[in-house]
Every structure is written in structure tokens, then in C-alpha cells.
Design an enzyme around this catalytic site. Sequence first.
Site, PDB file in Angstrom:
ATOM      1  N   ASP A  12      58.591   9.468 -95.722  1.00  0.00           N
ATOM      2  CA  ASP A  12      59.119  10.837 -95.619  1.00  0.00           C
ATOM      3  C   ASP A  12      60.256  10.952 -94.618  1.00  0.00           C
ATOM      4  O   ASP A  12      60.395  11.961 -93.926  1.00  0.00           O
ATOM      5  CB  ASP A  12      58.001  11.841 -95.268  1.00  0.00           C
ATOM      6  CG  ASP A  12      56.869  11.802 -96.267  1.00  0.00           C
ATOM      7  OD1 ASP A  12      57.159  11.616 -97.461  1.00  0.00           O
ATOM      8  OD2 ASP A  12      55.702  11.947 -95.863  1.00  0.00           O
ATOM      9  N   GLU A  13      61.073   9.925 -94.551  1.00  0.00           N
ATOM     10  CA  GLU A  13      62.200   9.928 -93.608  1.00  0.00           C
ATOM     11  C   GLU A  13      63.436  10.590 -94.212  1.00  0.00           C
ATOM     12  O   GLU A  13      64.428  10.813 -93.509  1.00  0.00           O
ATOM     13  CB  GLU A  13      62.577   8.483 -93.212  1.00  0.00           C
ATOM     14  CG  GLU A  13      61.482   7.674 -92.537  1.00  0.00           C
ATOM     15  CD  GLU A  13      60.692   6.822 -93.544  1.00  0.00           C
ATOM     16  OE1 GLU A  13      60.795   7.093 -94.764  1.00  0.00           O
ATOM     17  OE2 GLU A  13      59.993   5.899 -93.101  1.00  0.00           O
ATOM     18  N   LYS A  17      66.908  11.911-100.256  1.00  0.00           N
ATOM     19  CA  LYS A  17      68.199  12.578-100.050  1.00  0.00           C
ATOM     20  C   LYS A  17      69.329  11.557 -99.925  1.00  0.00           C
ATOM     21  O   LYS A  17      70.391  11.708-100.538  1.00  0.00           O
ATOM     22  CB  LYS A  17      68.121  13.456 -98.792  1.00  0.00           C
ATOM     23  CG  LYS A  17      69.416  14.159 -98.489  1.00  0.00           C
ATOM     24  CD  LYS A  17      69.890  13.894 -97.090  1.00  0.00           C
ATOM     25  CE  LYS A  17      71.362  14.142 -96.965  1.00  0.00           C
ATOM     26  NZ  LYS A  17      71.694  15.332 -96.198  1.00  0.00           N
ATOM     27  N   ASN A  37      52.363   8.170-105.870  1.00  0.00           N
ATOM     28  CA  ASN A  37      51.646   8.681-104.702  1.00  0.00           C
ATOM     29  C   ASN A  37      52.559   9.237-103.626  1.00  0.00           C
ATOM     30  O   ASN A  37      52.102   9.878-102.698  1.00  0.00           O
ATOM     31  CB  ASN A  37      50.756   7.580-104.096  1.00  0.00           C
ATOM     32  CG  ASN A  37      51.515   6.304-103.814  1.00  0.00           C
ATOM     33  OD1 ASN A  37      52.497   6.002-104.467  1.00  0.00           O
ATOM     34  ND2 ASN A  37      51.055   5.548-102.841  1.00  0.00           N
ATOM     35  N   HIS A  40      59.618  12.269-103.043  1.00  0.00           N
ATOM     36  CA  HIS A  40      60.960  12.292-102.492  1.00  0.00           C
ATOM     37  C   HIS A  40      61.571  13.634-102.850  1.00  0.00           C
ATOM     38  O   HIS A  40      61.666  13.970-104.030  1.00  0.00           O
ATOM     39  CB  HIS A  40      61.807  11.156-103.069  1.00  0.00           C
ATOM     40  CG  HIS A  40      61.299   9.798-102.698  1.00  0.00           C
ATOM     41  ND1 HIS A  40      61.813   8.647-103.218  1.00  0.00           N
ATOM     42  CD2 HIS A  40      60.342   9.415-101.837  1.00  0.00           C
ATOM     43  CE1 HIS A  40      61.177   7.606-102.700  1.00  0.00           C
ATOM     44  NE2 HIS A  40      60.278   8.054-101.869  1.00  0.00           N
ATOM     45  N   THR A 238      49.919   1.401 -97.429  1.00  0.00           N
ATOM     46  CA  THR A 238      49.910   1.559 -98.875  1.00  0.00           C
ATOM     47  C   THR A 238      49.638   0.179 -99.491  1.00  0.00           C
ATOM     48  O   THR A 238      49.641  -0.826 -98.783  1.00  0.00           O
ATOM     49  CB  THR A 238      51.219   2.205 -99.366  1.00  0.00           C
ATOM     50  OG1 THR A 238      51.017   2.662-100.706  1.00  0.00           O
ATOM     51  CG2 THR A 238      52.395   1.247 -99.311  1.00  0.00           C
ATOM     52  N   THR A 302      53.801  15.542-102.391  1.00  0.00           N
ATOM     53  CA  THR A 302      52.828  15.283-103.447  1.00  0.00           C
ATOM     54  C   THR A 302      51.557  16.077-103.208  1.00  0.00           C
ATOM     55  O   THR A 302      51.012  16.696-104.104  1.00  0.00           O
ATOM     56  CB  THR A 302      52.464  13.785-103.485  1.00  0.00           C
ATOM     57  OG1 THR A 302      53.667  13.040-103.589  1.00  0.00           O
ATOM     58  CG2 THR A 302      51.562  13.446-104.670  1.00  0.00           C
ATOM     59  N   ASP A 335      68.814  18.372 -87.601  1.00  0.00           N
ATOM     60  CA  ASP A 335      69.050  19.809 -87.401  1.00  0.00           C
ATOM     61  C   ASP A 335      67.839  20.616 -86.926  1.00  0.00           C
ATOM     62  O   ASP A 335      68.013  21.525 -86.112  1.00  0.00           O
ATOM     63  CB  ASP A 335      69.652  20.442 -88.674  1.00  0.00           C
ATOM     64  CG  ASP A 335      68.915  20.010 -89.934  1.00  0.00           C
ATOM     65  OD1 ASP A 335      68.874  18.801 -90.216  1.00  0.00           O
ATOM     66  OD2 ASP A 335      68.356  20.878 -90.629  1.00  0.00           O
TER      67      ASP A 335
HETATM   68  P1  GDP Z   1      61.326  10.572 -98.517  1.00  0.00           P
HETATM   69  O1  GDP Z   1      59.912  10.376 -98.966  1.00  0.00           O
HETATM   70  O2  GDP Z   1      61.760   9.566 -97.505  1.00  0.00           O
HETATM   71  O3  GDP Z   1      62.301  10.665 -99.646  1.00  0.00           O
HETATM   72  O4  GDP Z   1      61.365  11.973 -97.741  1.00  0.00           O
HETATM   73  P2  GDP Z   1      60.721  13.371 -98.221  1.00  0.00           P
HETATM   74  O5  GDP Z   1      61.612  13.962 -99.250  1.00  0.00           O
HETATM   75  O6  GDP Z   1      59.285  13.233 -98.558  1.00  0.00           O
HETATM   76  O7  GDP Z   1      60.756  14.191 -96.867  1.00  0.00           O
HETATM   77  C1  GDP Z   1      61.930  14.498 -96.213  1.00  0.00           C
HETATM   78  C2  GDP Z   1      62.092  16.028 -96.140  1.00  0.00           C
HETATM   79  O8  GDP Z   1      63.181  16.339 -95.305  1.00  0.00           O
HETATM   80  C3  GDP Z   1      62.421  16.675 -97.464  1.00  0.00           C
HETATM   81  O9  GDP Z   1      61.859  17.962 -97.514  1.00  0.00           O
HETATM   82  C4  GDP Z   1      63.945  16.745 -97.467  1.00  0.00           C
HETATM   83  O10 GDP Z   1      64.465  17.802 -98.269  1.00  0.00           O
HETATM   84  C5  GDP Z   1      64.200  17.026 -96.033  1.00  0.00           C
HETATM   85  N1  GDP Z   1      65.445  16.518 -95.488  1.00  0.00           N
HETATM   86  C6  GDP Z   1      66.085  15.328 -95.716  1.00  0.00           C
HETATM   87  N2  GDP Z   1      67.144  15.204 -94.889  1.00  0.00           N
HETATM   88  C7  GDP Z   1      67.178  16.334 -94.136  1.00  0.00           C
HETATM   89  C8  GDP Z   1      68.003  16.778 -93.076  1.00  0.00           C
HETATM   90  O11 GDP Z   1      68.923  16.116 -92.622  1.00  0.00           O
HETATM   91  N3  GDP Z   1      67.696  18.004 -92.530  1.00  0.00           N
HETATM   92  C9  GDP Z   1      66.663  18.767 -92.959  1.00  0.00           C
HETATM   93  N4  GDP Z   1      66.439  19.939 -92.379  1.00  0.00           N
HETATM   94  N5  GDP Z   1      65.837  18.355 -93.945  1.00  0.00           N
HETATM   95  C10 GDP Z   1      66.098  17.156 -94.517  1.00  0.00           C
HETATM   96 MG    MG Z   2      58.191  11.470 -99.163  1.00  0.00          MG
END
Ligand code: GDP
Ligand code: MG
Length: 429
Positions: A12-13, A17, A37, A40, A238, A302, A335
Site C-alpha cells: 500500500d505504498e 498510482k 488479495n 491498488h 504473503t 480490498t 501531502d
Molecule cells: P498500492 O497497493 O501500493 O498500489 O497502494 P494502495 O493503492 O493500496 O494505497 C495507496 C493509497 O494512497 C491509495 O488510496 C492511493 O490513491 C493513495 N495515494 C497514492 N499516492 C498518493 C499521494 O501522493 N498522496 C495521497 N494523498 N494519496 C496517494
Molecule cells: Mg494496496
Amino acid sequence: MVKAIVGANWGDEGKGKITDMLAENADIVIRFQGGSNAGHTIKNKYGKFALHMLPSGIFSERTTCVLGNGVALNIPKLIEEINSLVEQGVPEPKLLVSDRAHIVMPYHILLDGYEEARLAGKAFGSTKSGIAPCYSDKYAKIGFQVKELFMDEQALRERVENVCVIKNTLIEHLYHQPALVPEEIFQTLLEYREMIRPYVADTALYLHKALKEGKEILLEGQLGTMKDMDHGIYPMVTSSNTLSGFGGPGAGIPPYEIKQVIAVTKAYSSSVGGGDFVSEIFGDEAEELRRRGGDGGEYGATTHRPRRVGWYDCVASRYGCMLQGATDVALTVLDPLGYLDEIPLCVGYEKDGEVIQDMPHTTELMHCKPVYKMMKGWKCDITGIRKFEDLPIECQEYVNEIERQLGYPITFVSNGPAREDIIYRTPLI
Ligand code: GDP
Ligand code: MG
């Protein structure tokens, strides 16, 4: 050229995005491990989406998405996800599914749930998506590869009957649940066969050809280093390898083709499920960070479970970058920290009266306490800023200090959830 986008932390990093952003210029995006599981989250011109099974390149019209052989494939979930995207106006995806990917079987999901129930309070915090049982069967050589759906029906039926004998022993005698009916499983597999038919390919061959043609290829990791089967916080990990190096076997490409590894790390920490987490915070302090974090709070894409949160952990993240083999670091979700007067940065662990900088073994984590360096907050909204030097000086210093602590170059800073919320930075190291 192959670039890997992988997590340096607990997942969840913001990999989704970063992948969505880089996919604009990519020919192919591959998922090489994990299953449905994880989630993103992506925000772009089509709306806001939580992807589980599909690669995050799915929104880019020039991109072909590949589910590699290393993935645990949930066929109905995949089809559901494709249909829901198309309903929301996303163009029909160009998708290929490896004929060697392992299928998440209906009993994998059942067994995952039964086992979590049996463990009760001592559970792993599984998402109950059947991932651990699917990978266990793969290694026990009683799993089903996608291509097996297309083999002689009688042979497939016999394989199913055989596996059901093993599964039913557990189901009846350990979990005291109704036995599987082999014919029902067989019929389900025939349905899966028709659902997946349009997408099945020898993806390793496809990728080798693409490499010869000089295509731009992204590998998208799921979760992060700390959840890696071998190098993570075992057993709270995992059931696959989340490291970039697994992109080779998980996609069927030569390891030396991976030229760039972008380790994604979040400007504070979050973790889902169990396991020691040294810089974790609790109470009101945690609630405030959770509420302000991510895009609309730190809640699982999820599971919608509240994520555990804490301050940025330089010890764990340096370890995360090291194991990933980071050539670049993307520091994301900076941010939300604009509300803090001071931001604690975990720069070491105190263990047995000594300060350590290297990540200890999982069994020792519970004896570690965070050592914090206090950084000045910037107390303003930094969204919309596009140049590193336009960020408040305190914010620049927070990023610079993380880079010094990591010893890996931060080349991307993400200051908002949208594709365009990105700052390209010249590293200082
Ligand atoms: P992933 O599993 O690594 O793809 O990450 P996730 O999507 O599960 O969790 C990251 C969360 O942070 C999501 O809700 C994204 O929309 C959000 N996100 C990603 N980059 C940024 C950012 O730079 N700023 C903010 N405020 N939210 C972000
Ligand atoms: Mg994630």
C-alpha cells in the site's frame, strides 16, 4: 527495457498510482506474483478504481496487460473486474493471461476461511482470498495451471478427484465442514475455462518477442519487501515473493532484462494484518494520521480494514530498498503530513540498550523500540506543486533526510493521488 515497480515497505505504498503514471509510456505491464488479495487504488480521467487482479496498466490504451505465471489467478474475480471497468467507460482491456498461472480454486477460498476461523485470535489476518492455499498446492504439485483447463476432460476430472481426496480429509476431519463434491468442482472448472479462454497465451514467449523488439515493459509488484515470503516478517507475510528479482521467474523473462527498479515507499508507514511494526503509533495520534492518510484515509482497498499506521521507518525502508535492489525510489503520499508541527522519523531501533541501524530478524523485532529524529513540519498544503524547489524548505529537508538515511536516490515525489501529482527530483546522492 524492463522496469520494476515494487514496494519497499508493507504494501500500500502507492505502487498502483506510480504504475498507472508510467504505463502511459509502456507497451506492456505485467503482474508477476500475488493474487486478488491486494488492492491498488488508481485515480485518473476515468474515475477512481480499486484494482485487485488486473495490472495497473489497464487504463492505458497503448498498453497490453499481462498476468504472469507467478500470479494466483482468481478467474471469476478477474472477469468481474474487467466487466466493472468496461461498465464504467474504460476501453476494453488488452489482456493476456499466462497459460502457466495457477488457478485459485473454490476450495482454496473455503480452506483459507476455515483456517482463519480455526486459528481464531491467533489468525494471520488473511484476506481469505485463497492465496496461501493456492500457493501451497502449487508447491505441493497439486495445483492447476490455466492450460490444464484445456486438456482432455477425463484427465482433468481425474486430477480433480485426486485432489478432493486430500482436501476432504482436512475439510471433514480438521474443520468438520461438508466434503467437496468432485463433479461440482469439475463443472466449475469448465465454466472457468470458458471465462478465461479469450485471454490465455504463452506469455513468456510473448514477452521474449517483445523484448527483442525493444518494447517498454513494466513489472508491477504486489505488497512490499516486508511481506516477502523469504525476506519479510515471516510468518506474517504473503505466500509469494514480492521482490523485483522474482519478476524473472514470475513473468518468464531473463533477470538481466530488469534495468530499473523503482522502490515505492510511503512518507509514513502503514501495515495490514499482523506482525511487529516498530514505529507503529496508537490512539488519537494514529487515528488522526489514518484519517488524513492516503486518499480518503488509510483503509484497505480490498478489505476496508483500518490499516495500522506509524511514522516513517528508515531502518525497514532501507532494508526494503536493499532487497528490492532499488535503482530509484518513489516517495509517495507526502501531502497528508502537512498538518504536523513536527514529524518523527524513525532512524534506528533500540535493542538491548544499543541503537541498531540494520533490520534485525523478525523474532527480534518485538524487542526493538523506535529511535526518532524530529523533523520540522511544513504546515501547509503541498498538493499541486510540480517542482521540488517549490516545496516548503522543511518539506524538502524531510525528503532529503529520508534519502540520506536510505542511501538510495529519491527520483519521484508523489504529492497527491492523481496521475499528474508527481514531482521529478534530482537526487542528492
Ligand atoms: P498500492 O497497493 O501500493 O498500489 O497502494 P494502495 O493503492 O493500496 O494505497 C495507496 C493509497 O494512497 C491509495 O488510496 C492511493 O490513491 C493513495 N495515494 C497514492 N499516492 C498518493 C499521494 O501522493 N498522496 C495521497 N494523498 N494519496 C496517494
Ligand atoms: Mg494496496
